[in-house]
Write a protein that holds these residues in place. Structure first.
Motif, mmCIF file in Angstrom:
data_model
loop_
_atom_site.group_PDB
_atom_site.id
_atom_site.type_symbol
_atom_site.label_atom_id
_atom_site.label_comp_id
_atom_site.label_asym_id
_atom_site.label_seq_id
_atom_site.Cartn_x
_atom_site.Cartn_y
_atom_site.Cartn_z
ATOM 1 N N GLY A 1 0.904 0.194 10.116
ATOM 2 C CA GLY A 1 0.234 -0.812 9.296
ATOM 3 C C GLY A 1 -0.355 -0.363 8.222
ATOM 4 N N ALA A 2 -0.668 0.842 8.067
ATOM 5 C CA ALA A 2 -1.897 1.489 7.046
ATOM 6 C C ALA A 2 -1.167 1.315 5.808
ATOM 7 N N PHE A 3 0.154 1.738 5.612
ATOM 8 C CA PHE A 3 0.581 1.668 4.294
ATOM 9 C C PHE A 3 2.276 1.463 4.330
ATOM 10 N N SER A 4 2.707 0.923 3.423
ATOM 11 C CA SER A 4 4.304 0.659 3.171
ATOM 12 C C SER A 4 5.280 1.671 2.888
ATOM 13 N N LEU B 1 0.596 5.360 0.378
ATOM 14 C CA LEU B 1 -0.166 6.326 0.575
ATOM 15 C C LEU B 1 0.210 7.683 -0.273
ATOM 16 N N LYS C 1 0.886 -1.091 -0.043
ATOM 17 C CA LYS C 1 -0.003 -0.086 0.017
ATOM 18 C C LYS C 1 0.890 1.430 0.168
ATOM 19 N N ASP D 1 -1.745 -0.831 -4.043
ATOM 20 C CA ASP D 1 -2.722 -0.449 -3.708
ATOM 21 C C ASP D 1 -2.629 0.885 -3.108
ATOM 22 N N LEU E 1 -4.927 9.052 8.492
ATOM 23 C CA LEU E 1 -4.508 7.970 7.698
ATOM 24 C C LEU E 1 -3.064 7.181 8.364
ATOM 25 N N ILE E 2 -2.597 8.181 8.929
ATOM 26 C CA ILE E 2 -1.063 7.663 9.373
ATOM 27 C C ILE E 2 -1.116 7.006 10.625
ATOM 28 N N LYS E 3 -1.246 5.628 10.403
ATOM 29 C CA LYS E 3 -1.424 4.818 11.445
ATOM 30 C C LYS E 3 -0.488 3.565 11.316
ATOM 31 N N VAL F 1 -3.703 4.278 -1.369
ATOM 32 C CA VAL F 1 -4.306 4.955 -0.248
ATOM 33 C C VAL F 1 -4.316 6.453 -0.399
#
Length: 131
Positions: free
Chosen positions: A49-52, A10, A8, A32, A45-47, A34
């Motif tokens: 595991g939410a994105f790589s 962002l 993912k 994917d 959205l900054i948490k 985000v």
């Protein structure tokens, strides 16, 4: 590229055309995406595991929105690659150079100048994710 399916990215960009182009390109490469169009929209959205990885516009609702988001991402997890895309030199004449940032204030891993060539963006993502 199916190897990117679970990765993912962002993307925070306030220019709707640029956002759409990045979503289409990164999506076609199997990522994917985000998406957010402002710093305010991106912050929740900054948490973990939410994105790589993250691709951030620099100037959005504030001239330093991308830097603020980059700081927040790196504070959460310093290993997450951050790429800042900017037209700041074109718009202001001010030149940002991560390689010559004596106070290490720029917390991004790479900076790309707009207009971004998507192949260049792909190379940076691959390099930073060490693939």
């Amino acid at each position: 590229m199916s190897e990117n399916k679970k990765i993912k990215i962002l993307v925070v960009e306030d220019d709707p055309d640029m956002m759409e182009q990045m979503q289409v390109y990164l999506g076609s490469e199997g990522y994917d995406v985000v998406a957010a169009s402002t710093q305010k929209e991106a912050e929740p959205l900054i948490k973990p595991g939410a994105f790589s990885a993250a691709v951030l516009d620099l100037m959005m609702e504030n001239p330093d929105s991308g830097f603020v988001l980059s700081h927040k991402i790196k504070k959460m997890d310093a290993k997450i690659p951050v790429i800042i895309v900017t037209s700041v030199t074109k718009e202001t004449g001010f030149y940002l150079d991560k390689a010559h940032d004596p106070k290490a204030w720029i917390k991004a891993d790479a900076m790309l100048t707009k207009p971004v060539r998507f192949e260049q963006l792909q190379r940076e993502i691959d390099r930073l994710l060490r693939r």
